[in-house]
Scaffold this motif. Structure first.
Motif, PDB file in Angstrom:
ATOM      1  N   GLU A   1       0.789  -1.233   0.133  1.00 15.76           N
ATOM      2  CA  GLU A   1      -0.069   0.025  -0.091  1.00 15.76           C
ATOM      3  C   GLU A   1       0.986   1.394  -0.037  1.00 15.76           C
ATOM      4  O   GLU A   1       0.617   2.065  -0.692  1.00 15.76           O
ATOM      5  N   SER A   2       2.051   1.291   0.976  1.00 13.86           N
ATOM      6  CA  SER A   2       2.779   2.285   0.910  1.00 13.86           C
ATOM      7  C   SER A   2       3.399   2.665  -0.545  1.00 13.86           C
ATOM      8  O   SER A   2       3.753   3.758  -0.780  1.00 13.86           O
ATOM      9  N   GLU A   3       3.899   1.480  -1.332  1.00 12.57           N
ATOM     10  CA  GLU A   3       4.462   1.854  -2.471  1.00 12.57           C
ATOM     11  C   GLU A   3       3.466   2.153  -3.453  1.00 12.57           C
ATOM     12  O   GLU A   3       3.748   3.238  -4.350  1.00 12.57           O
ATOM     13  N   ILE A   4       2.369   1.810  -3.456  1.00 13.75           N
ATOM     14  CA  ILE A   4       1.567   2.273  -4.474  1.00 13.75           C
ATOM     15  C   ILE A   4       1.219   3.774  -4.065  1.00 13.75           C
ATOM     16  O   ILE A   4       1.038   4.592  -5.089  1.00 13.75           O
ATOM     17  N   LYS A   5       0.910   4.048  -2.699  1.00 15.82           N
ATOM     18  CA  LYS A   5       0.754   5.431  -2.537  1.00 15.82           C
ATOM     19  C   LYS A   5       1.648   6.465  -2.856  1.00 15.82           C
ATOM     20  O   LYS A   5       1.527   7.447  -3.586  1.00 15.82           O
ATOM     21  N   SER A   6       3.007   6.019  -2.661  1.00 14.11           N
ATOM     22  CA  SER A   6       4.117   6.776  -3.077  1.00 14.11           C
ATOM     23  C   SER A   6       4.263   7.063  -4.696  1.00 14.11           C
ATOM     24  O   SER A   6       4.357   8.250  -4.984  1.00 14.11           O
ATOM     25  N   ILE A   7       3.886   5.881  -5.479  1.00 16.35           N
ATOM     26  CA  ILE A   7       3.627   6.326  -7.012  1.00 16.35           C
ATOM     27  C   ILE A   7       2.690   7.357  -7.323  1.00 16.35           C
ATOM     28  O   ILE A   7       2.842   8.138  -8.167  1.00 16.35           O
ATOM     29  N   LEU A   8       1.597   7.109  -6.943  1.00 19.20           N
ATOM     30  CA  LEU A   8       0.429   7.834  -6.921  1.00 19.20           C
ATOM     31  C   LEU A   8       0.538   9.426  -6.620  1.00 19.20           C
ATOM     32  O   LEU A   8       0.187  10.191  -7.346  1.00 19.20           O
ATOM     33  N   GLU A   9       1.012   9.369  -5.369  1.00 24.02           N
ATOM     34  CA  GLU A   9       1.086  10.819  -4.673  1.00 24.02           C
ATOM     35  C   GLU A   9       2.100  11.665  -5.481  1.00 24.02           C
ATOM     36  O   GLU A   9       2.031  12.775  -5.338  1.00 24.02           O
ATOM     37  N   ALA A  10       2.999  11.005  -6.072  1.00 25.90           N
ATOM     38  CA  ALA A  10       3.945  11.608  -6.777  1.00 25.90           C
ATOM     39  C   ALA A  10       3.603  12.398  -8.037  1.00 25.90           C
ATOM     40  O   ALA A  10       4.018  13.251  -8.663  1.00 25.90           O
ATOM     41  N   LYS A  11       2.307  11.703  -8.346  1.00 23.09           N
ATOM     42  CA  LYS A  11       1.553  12.394  -9.621  1.00 23.09           C
ATOM     43  C   LYS A  11       0.352  13.212  -8.993  1.00 23.09           C
ATOM     44  O   LYS A  11      -0.543  13.627  -9.960  1.00 23.09           O
ATOM     45  N   LEU A  12       0.336  13.547  -7.660  1.00 20.56           N
ATOM     46  CA  LEU A  12      -0.640  14.423  -7.146  1.00 20.56           C
ATOM     47  C   LEU A  12      -2.127  13.534  -7.237  1.00 20.56           C
ATOM     48  O   LEU A  12      -3.116  14.143  -7.238  1.00 20.56           O
ATOM     49  N   ILE A  13      -2.067  12.312  -7.029  1.00 14.80           N
ATOM     50  CA  ILE A  13      -3.310  11.579  -6.805  1.00 14.80           C
ATOM     51  C   ILE A  13      -3.387  10.731  -5.622  1.00 14.80           C
ATOM     52  O   ILE A  13      -2.329  10.061  -5.264  1.00 14.80           O
ATOM     53  N   TYR A  14      -4.387  11.019  -4.994  1.00  8.53           N
ATOM     54  CA  TYR A  14      -4.271  10.662  -3.657  1.00  8.53           C
ATOM     55  C   TYR A  14      -5.344   9.467  -3.396  1.00  8.53           C
ATOM     56  O   TYR A  14      -6.629   9.642  -4.001  1.00  8.53           O
ATOM     57  N   VAL A  15      -5.179   8.469  -2.482  1.00  6.43           N
ATOM     58  CA  VAL A  15      -6.007   7.306  -2.298  1.00  6.43           C
ATOM     59  C   VAL A  15      -6.562   7.411  -0.901  1.00  6.43           C
ATOM     60  O   VAL A  15      -5.859   8.032  -0.119  1.00  6.43           O
ATOM     61  N   LYS A  16      -7.307   6.464  -0.723  1.00  9.18           N
ATOM     62  CA  LYS A  16      -8.066   6.423   0.632  1.00  9.18           C
ATOM     63  C   LYS A  16      -8.470   5.117   0.901  1.00  9.18           C
ATOM     64  O   LYS A  16      -9.038   4.526   0.111  1.00  9.18           O
ATOM     65  N   PRO A  17      -8.228   4.371   2.070  1.00  8.63           N
ATOM     66  CA  PRO A  17      -8.583   3.125   2.380  1.00  8.63           C
ATOM     67  C   PRO A  17     -10.224   2.918   2.515  1.00  8.63           C
ATOM     68  O   PRO A  17     -10.709   4.035   3.082  1.00  8.63           O
ATOM     69  N   ALA A  18     -10.686   2.099   2.011  1.00  5.11           N
ATOM     70  CA  ALA A  18     -12.380   1.645   2.427  1.00  5.11           C
ATOM     71  C   ALA A  18     -12.585   1.358   3.749  1.00  5.11           C
ATOM     72  O   ALA A  18     -12.996   0.105   3.780  1.00  5.11           O
ATOM     73  N   LEU A  19     -12.318   2.014   4.652  1.00  4.64           N
ATOM     74  CA  LEU A  19     -12.551   1.924   6.170  1.00  4.64           C
ATOM     75  C   LEU A  19     -14.037   1.734   6.392  1.00  4.64           C
ATOM     76  O   LEU A  19     -14.768   2.417   5.744  1.00  4.64           O
ATOM     77  N   PHE A  20     -14.314   0.432   6.982  1.00  6.88           N
ATOM     78  CA  PHE A  20     -15.598  -0.228   7.269  1.00  6.88           C
ATOM     79  C   PHE A  20     -16.360  -0.278   6.135  1.00  6.88           C
ATOM     80  O   PHE A  20     -17.688  -0.627   5.977  1.00  6.88           O
ATOM     81  N   GLN A  21     -16.051  -0.415   4.811  1.00 12.00           N
ATOM     82  CA  GLN A  21     -16.496  -0.773   3.530  1.00 12.00           C
ATOM     83  C   GLN A  21     -15.563  -1.772   2.779  1.00 12.00           C
ATOM     84  O   GLN A  21     -15.573  -1.444   1.471  1.00 12.00           O
ATOM     85  N   GLN A  22     -14.694  -2.569   3.585  1.00  9.06           N
ATOM     86  CA  GLN A  22     -13.883  -3.519   2.830  1.00  9.06           C
ATOM     87  C   GLN A  22     -14.636  -4.607   1.932  1.00  9.06           C
ATOM     88  O   GLN A  22     -14.140  -4.896   0.848  1.00  9.06           O
ATOM     89  N   GLU A  23     -15.787  -5.068   2.383  1.00 15.33           N
ATOM     90  CA  GLU A  23     -16.389  -5.785   1.483  1.00 15.33           C
ATOM     91  C   GLU A  23     -16.976  -5.407   0.311  1.00 15.33           C
ATOM     92  O   GLU A  23     -16.831  -6.020  -0.821  1.00 15.33           O
ATOM     93  N   GLN A  24     -17.437  -3.964   0.288  1.00 12.23           N
ATOM     94  CA  GLN A  24     -17.926  -3.408  -0.975  1.00 12.23           C
ATOM     95  C   GLN A  24     -16.827  -2.930  -1.513  1.00 12.23           C
ATOM     96  O   GLN A  24     -16.892  -3.338  -3.028  1.00 12.23           O
ATOM     97  N   GLY A  25     -15.618  -2.822  -0.928  1.00 14.46           N
ATOM     98  CA  GLY A  25     -14.374  -2.435  -1.950  1.00 14.46           C
ATOM     99  C   GLY A  25     -14.006  -3.616  -2.721  1.00 14.46           C
ATOM    100  O   GLY A  25     -13.520  -3.458  -3.905  1.00 14.46           O
ATOM    101  N   PHE A  26     -13.802  -4.626  -1.885  1.00 12.36           N
ATOM    102  CA  PHE A  26     -13.361  -5.949  -2.855  1.00 12.36           C
ATOM    103  C   PHE A  26     -14.364  -6.328  -3.648  1.00 12.36           C
ATOM    104  O   PHE A  26     -14.019  -6.667  -4.766  1.00 12.36           O
ATOM    105  N   LYS A  27     -15.771  -6.159  -3.590  1.00 10.33           N
ATOM    106  CA  LYS A  27     -16.623  -6.663  -4.693  1.00 10.33           C
ATOM    107  C   LYS A  27     -16.561  -5.775  -5.609  1.00 10.33           C
ATOM    108  O   LYS A  27     -16.860  -6.075  -6.786  1.00 10.33           O
ATOM    109  N   SER A  28     -16.139  -4.546  -5.559  1.00 12.00           N
ATOM    110  CA  SER A  28     -16.144  -3.409  -6.492  1.00 12.00           C
ATOM    111  C   SER A  28     -14.981  -3.764  -7.593  1.00 12.00           C
ATOM    112  O   SER A  28     -14.980  -3.268  -8.643  1.00 12.00           O
ATOM    113  N   THR A  29     -14.027  -4.439  -7.228  1.00  9.96           N
ATOM    114  CA  THR A  29     -12.740  -5.110  -7.938  1.00  9.96           C
ATOM    115  C   THR A  29     -13.292  -6.295  -8.434  1.00  9.96           C
ATOM    116  O   THR A  29     -12.241  -6.948  -9.313  1.00  9.96           O
ATOM    117  N   LEU A  30     -14.235  -7.035  -8.544  1.00 10.13           N
ATOM    118  CA  LEU A  30     -14.577  -8.474  -8.956  1.00 10.13           C
ATOM    119  C   LEU A  30     -15.286  -8.261 -10.272  1.00 10.13           C
ATOM    120  O   LEU A  30     -15.572  -7.028 -10.767  1.00 10.13           O
TER     121      LEU A  30
END
Length: 206
Positions: A165-194
């Motif tokens: 996660e730290s590696e992915i965040k570093s790559i994206l933030e270097a391009k001014l793209i910011y991510v957020k963990p799906a806290l308390f929504q991990q099930e929906q987040g996982f299903k969103s990538t199926l």
């Protein structure tokens, strides 16, 4: 005699039916074979059998992105799933939002001028961008879309997930793209990538 034979026949039929039920109960279906041995959902991650997975999504993009901006993420030698959803936005709806946003930025600029503060270049750029985009939308030269980008990473431990996660965040933030963990929504987040993720994409939006 006839009653006795009928009774024997019904008992035989019941035994055959019972034997079929026992046999069918012991037959493994495909879903039984591919299903994980255990599933545990926590606010931060999901334990899926022997693997741990974590989902997060993009919350902010820069003004401009170059081609192949996502290539560094795709080329990471890690196991992860990615889904991108693109939903068109009604022009009338976004114009109403722009009107409120332009008024808000104008108010901030005026307040700084009244206080004698040095002008803020970010506010000036935001105001110009909003006005230009609003004009282009009204002239049907542009169309806006709501873009959702979801990432699910897999690992054998939470420490491994933290590293990826730290590696992915570093790559994206270097391009001014910011991510957020799906806290308390991990099930929906996982299903969103199926593969059938479009059903759940509406639950987590940028």
């Amino acid at each position: 005699m006839i009653h006795y034979l009928e009774k024997r026949g019904s008992q035989k039929g019941y035994k055959i039916h019972l034997a079929q039920e026992v046999f069918q109960a012991g037959v493994l279906e495909l879903k039984d074979i591919i299903a994980p041995s255990a599933l545990k959902i926590t606010p931060k991650e999901i334990n899926l059998g022997e693997k741990i997975l974590r989902s997060f999504f993009v919350i902010s993009y820069p003004r401009f992105l170059t081609e192949e901006w996502f290539s560094p993420i795709i080329n990471i030698d890690k196991v992860f799933d990615v889904s991108i959803f693109i939903h068109p936005i009604e022009t009338a709806t976004i114009l109403r939002q722009f009107q409120r946003k332009v008024a808000e930025v104008q108010s901030q600029i005026s307040t700084r001028e009244e206080k004698g503060l040095v002008r803020d270049p970010q506010l000036d750029i935001a105001y110009q961008d909003l006005e230009n985009l609003r004009d282009q939308l009204q002239q049907a030269q542009e169309k806006l879309f709501d873009v959702g980008l979801y990432i699910t990473i897999y690992g054998d431990s939470s420490a491994e997930l933290d590293k990826v996660e730290s590696e992915i965040k570093s790559i994206l933030e270097a391009k001014l793209i910011y991510v957020k963990p799906a806290l308390f929504q991990q099930e929906q987040g996982f299903k969103s990538t199926l593969l059938w993720a479009w059903i759940f994409s509406k639950y987590i939006r940028n």
